[in-house]
Motif scaffolding. Structure first.
Motif, PDB file in Angstrom:
ATOM      1  N   THR A  80      59.430  27.980  43.174  1.00 52.79           N
ATOM      2  CA  THR A  80      58.197  27.480  43.772  1.00 52.79           C
ATOM      3  C   THR A  80      57.122  27.323  42.708  1.00 52.79           C
ATOM      4  OG1 THR A  80      58.735  28.661  45.808  1.00 52.79           O
ATOM      5  CG2 THR A  80      56.481  27.870  45.569  1.00 52.79           C
ATOM      6  N   LYS A  81      56.508  26.147  42.674  1.00 51.41           N
ATOM      7  CA  LYS A  81      55.420  25.874  41.733  1.00 51.41           C
ATOM      8  C   LYS A  81      54.095  26.042  42.453  1.00 51.41           C
ATOM      9  CE  LYS A  81      58.100  22.406  39.266  1.00 51.41           C
ATOM     10  NZ  LYS A  81      58.181  20.985  38.901  1.00 51.41           N
ATOM     11  N   TYR A  82      53.118  26.622  41.759  1.00 57.52           N
ATOM     12  CA  TYR A  82      51.781  26.817  42.303  1.00 57.52           C
ATOM     13  C   TYR A  82      50.773  26.094  41.424  1.00 57.52           C
ATOM     14  CZ  TYR A  82      53.865  30.493  45.145  1.00 57.52           C
ATOM     15  OH  TYR A  82      54.642  31.183  46.034  1.00 57.52           O
ATOM     16  N   ARG A  83      49.857  25.373  42.053  1.00 47.55           N
ATOM     17  CA  ARG A  83      48.798  24.653  41.342  1.00 47.55           C
ATOM     18  C   ARG A  83      47.472  25.362  41.599  1.00 47.55           C
ATOM     19  NH1 ARG A  83      51.077  20.319  38.352  1.00 47.55           N
ATOM     20  NH2 ARG A  83      52.907  19.639  39.488  1.00 47.55           N
ATOM     21  N   MET A  84      46.584  25.310  40.603  1.00 43.55           N
ATOM     22  CA  MET A  84      45.301  25.987  40.707  1.00 43.55           C
ATOM     23  C   MET A  84      44.399  25.294  41.722  1.00 43.55           C
ATOM     24  SD  MET A  84      42.468  26.909  37.808  1.00 43.55           S
ATOM     25  CE  MET A  84      42.163  25.236  37.353  1.00 43.55           C
ATOM     26  N   ARG A  85      43.746  26.077  42.555  1.00 47.95           N
ATOM     27  CA  ARG A  85      42.732  25.578  43.474  1.00 47.95           C
ATOM     28  C   ARG A  85      41.341  25.926  42.965  1.00 47.95           C
ATOM     29  NH1 ARG A  85      44.330  24.436  49.101  1.00 47.95           N
ATOM     30  NH2 ARG A  85      46.587  24.380  49.117  1.00 47.95           N
ATOM     31  N   THR A  86      41.176  27.156  42.497  1.00 46.94           N
ATOM     32  CA  THR A  86      39.898  27.588  41.933  1.00 46.94           C
ATOM     33  C   THR A  86      40.128  28.830  41.082  1.00 46.94           C
ATOM     34  OG1 THR A  86      37.606  28.157  42.432  1.00 46.94           O
ATOM     35  CG2 THR A  86      39.263  29.050  43.892  1.00 46.94           C
ATOM     36  N   THR A  87      39.169  29.145  40.231  1.00 45.86           N
ATOM     37  CA  THR A  87      39.288  30.332  39.380  1.00 45.86           C
ATOM     38  C   THR A  87      37.926  30.991  39.222  1.00 45.86           C
ATOM     39  OG1 THR A  87      40.062  31.146  37.240  1.00 45.86           O
ATOM     40  CG2 THR A  87      38.980  29.020  37.247  1.00 45.86           C
ATOM     41  N   THR A  88      37.938  32.297  39.059  1.00 42.45           N
ATOM     42  CA  THR A  88      36.719  33.047  38.765  1.00 42.45           C
ATOM     43  C   THR A  88      37.008  34.001  37.621  1.00 42.45           C
ATOM     44  OG1 THR A  88      37.248  34.756  40.390  1.00 42.45           O
ATOM     45  CG2 THR A  88      35.852  32.954  41.148  1.00 42.45           C
ATOM     46  N   ILE A  89      35.983  34.246  36.802  1.00 40.57           N
ATOM     47  CA  ILE A  89      36.131  35.169  35.679  1.00 40.57           C
ATOM     48  C   ILE A  89      35.044  36.238  35.794  1.00 40.57           C
ATOM     49  CG2 ILE A  89      36.240  35.398  33.174  1.00 40.57           C
ATOM     50  CD1 ILE A  89      37.048  32.462  33.057  1.00 40.57           C
ATOM     51  N   PRO A  90      35.316  37.313  36.554  1.00 34.04           N
ATOM     52  CA  PRO A  90      34.353  38.420  36.608  1.00 34.04           C
ATOM     53  C   PRO A  90      34.408  39.231  35.317  1.00 34.04           C
ATOM     54  CG  PRO A  90      36.236  38.851  38.026  1.00 34.04           C
ATOM     55  CD  PRO A  90      36.435  37.488  37.428  1.00 34.04           C
ATOM     56  N   LEU A  91      33.734  40.368  35.285  1.00 33.44           N
ATOM     57  CA  LEU A  91      33.634  41.155  34.062  1.00 33.44           C
ATOM     58  C   LEU A  91      34.967  41.714  33.568  1.00 33.44           C
ATOM     59  CD1 LEU A  91      30.364  43.131  34.783  1.00 33.44           C
ATOM     60  CD2 LEU A  91      30.682  41.207  33.223  1.00 33.44           C
ATOM     61  N   LYS A  92      35.843  42.168  34.472  1.00 36.65           N
ATOM     62  CA  LYS A  92      37.033  42.887  34.024  1.00 36.65           C
ATOM     63  C   LYS A  92      38.314  42.073  33.974  1.00 36.65           C
ATOM     64  CE  LYS A  92      35.712  47.537  35.114  1.00 36.65           C
ATOM     65  NZ  LYS A  92      36.113  48.780  35.714  1.00 36.65           N
ATOM     66  N   ASN A  93      38.497  41.086  34.834  1.00 37.61           N
ATOM     67  CA  ASN A  93      39.752  40.332  34.838  1.00 37.61           C
ATOM     68  C   ASN A  93      39.500  38.904  35.288  1.00 37.61           C
ATOM     69  OD1 ASN A  93      39.367  40.610  37.568  1.00 37.61           O
ATOM     70  ND2 ASN A  93      41.063  41.998  37.891  1.00 37.61           N
ATOM     71  N   VAL A  94      40.572  38.126  35.419  1.00 36.25           N
ATOM     72  CA  VAL A  94      40.497  36.729  35.828  1.00 36.25           C
ATOM     73  C   VAL A  94      41.224  36.587  37.154  1.00 36.25           C
ATOM     74  CG1 VAL A  94      41.152  34.378  35.207  1.00 36.25           C
ATOM     75  CG2 VAL A  94      40.515  35.985  33.428  1.00 36.25           C
ATOM     76  N   SER A  95      40.612  35.903  38.109  1.00 35.26           N
ATOM     77  CA  SER A  95      41.253  35.649  39.401  1.00 35.26           C
ATOM     78  C   SER A  95      41.458  34.152  39.561  1.00 35.26           C
ATOM     79  CB  SER A  95      40.379  36.156  40.549  1.00 35.26           C
ATOM     80  OG  SER A  95      40.248  37.550  40.480  1.00 35.26           O
ATOM     81  N   ILE A  96      42.695  33.767  39.864  1.00 35.97           N
ATOM     82  CA  ILE A  96      43.035  32.371  40.057  1.00 35.97           C
ATOM     83  C   ILE A  96      43.577  32.215  41.477  1.00 35.97           C
ATOM     84  CG2 ILE A  96      44.409  30.417  39.253  1.00 35.97           C
ATOM     85  CD1 ILE A  96      44.737  31.930  36.587  1.00 35.97           C
ATOM     86  N   LEU A  97      42.975  31.343  42.242  1.00 38.11           N
ATOM     87  CA  LEU A  97      43.464  31.039  43.589  1.00 38.11           C
ATOM     88  C   LEU A  97      44.397  29.838  43.459  1.00 38.11           C
ATOM     89  CD1 LEU A  97      43.017  31.896  46.566  1.00 38.11           C
ATOM     90  CD2 LEU A  97      41.419  30.003  46.710  1.00 38.11           C
ATOM     91  N   VAL A  98      45.662  30.024  43.841  1.00 42.53           N
ATOM     92  CA  VAL A  98      46.662  28.963  43.690  1.00 42.53           C
ATOM     93  C   VAL A  98      47.291  28.649  45.042  1.00 42.53           C
ATOM     94  CG1 VAL A  98      47.207  29.512  41.288  1.00 42.53           C
ATOM     95  CG2 VAL A  98      48.497  30.612  43.104  1.00 42.53           C
ATOM     96  N   GLY A  99      47.792  27.424  45.164  1.00 38.09           N
ATOM     97  CA  GLY A  99      48.482  26.995  46.360  1.00 38.09           C
ATOM     98  C   GLY A  99      49.831  26.401  45.998  1.00 38.09           C
ATOM     99  N   GLU A 100      50.762  26.447  46.941  1.00 38.16           N
ATOM    100  CA  GLU A 100      52.098  25.897  46.690  1.00 38.16           C
ATOM    101  C   GLU A 100      52.012  24.404  46.423  1.00 38.16           C
ATOM    102  OE1 GLU A 100      55.274  26.681  49.419  1.00 38.16           O
ATOM    103  OE2 GLU A 100      54.657  28.766  49.654  1.00 38.16           O
ATOM    104  N   ASP A 101      52.789  23.959  45.458  1.00 38.13           N
ATOM    105  CA  ASP A 101      52.863  22.543  45.111  1.00 38.13           C
ATOM    106  C   ASP A 101      53.851  21.879  46.053  1.00 38.13           C
ATOM    107  OD1 ASP A 101      52.577  20.117  43.784  1.00 38.13           O
ATOM    108  OD2 ASP A 101      54.073  20.607  42.286  1.00 38.13           O
ATOM    109  N   ILE A 102      53.374  20.937  46.836  1.00 36.92           N
ATOM    110  CA  ILE A 102      54.233  20.233  47.785  1.00 36.92           C
ATOM    111  C   ILE A 102      54.459  18.829  47.232  1.00 36.92           C
ATOM    112  CG2 ILE A 102      54.477  19.401  50.139  1.00 36.92           C
ATOM    113  CD1 ILE A 102      52.527  21.654  50.915  1.00 36.92           C
TER     114      ILE A 102
END
Length: 103
Positions: A80-102
């Motif tokens: 399963t491939k996931y494409r980025m929807r949005t990303t945030t970079i807070p102080l301690k780590n990186v969060s990437i919101l991804v969705g399945e590639d259809i």
């Protein structure tokens, strides 16, 4: 937080059509291989973010951002491939919101 999933980031930029052989040459290029934390986005949060319940959306948390250009990612060698929807970079780590590639 456990970083117990292998996240592989791929770039599709090198694939080109060869008119002599009538086929595509090249393929996805692995640009990064890191460990990360993966969680599903719940129904309540999905409804708040997207206005509806979206299946196949995950939050990927990494220690450091991926500096290279990437097109999609895979989790634990899944097909399963996931494409980025949005990303945030807070102080301690990186969060990437991804969705399945259809498709």
């Amino acid at each position: 937080m456990r970083y117990n999933h292998e996240i592989k980031f791929f770039n599709e930029g090198k694939r080109k059509y060869n008119p002599i052989t009538s086929s595509y040459e090249g393929g996805p290029e692995l640009v990064a291989d890191v460990m990360g934390n993966v969680t599903d986005v719940g129904a309540d949060r999905s409804a708040k973010l997207f206005g509806s319940i979206v299946q196949g959306v995950k939050v990927v948390r990494l220690v450091e951002p991926i500096e290279k250009v990437w097109a999609y990612l895979t989790i634990d060698d899944s097909p399963t491939k996931y494409r980025m929807r949005t990303t945030t970079i807070p102080l301690k780590n990186v969060s990437i919101l991804v969705g399945e590639d259809i498709g």
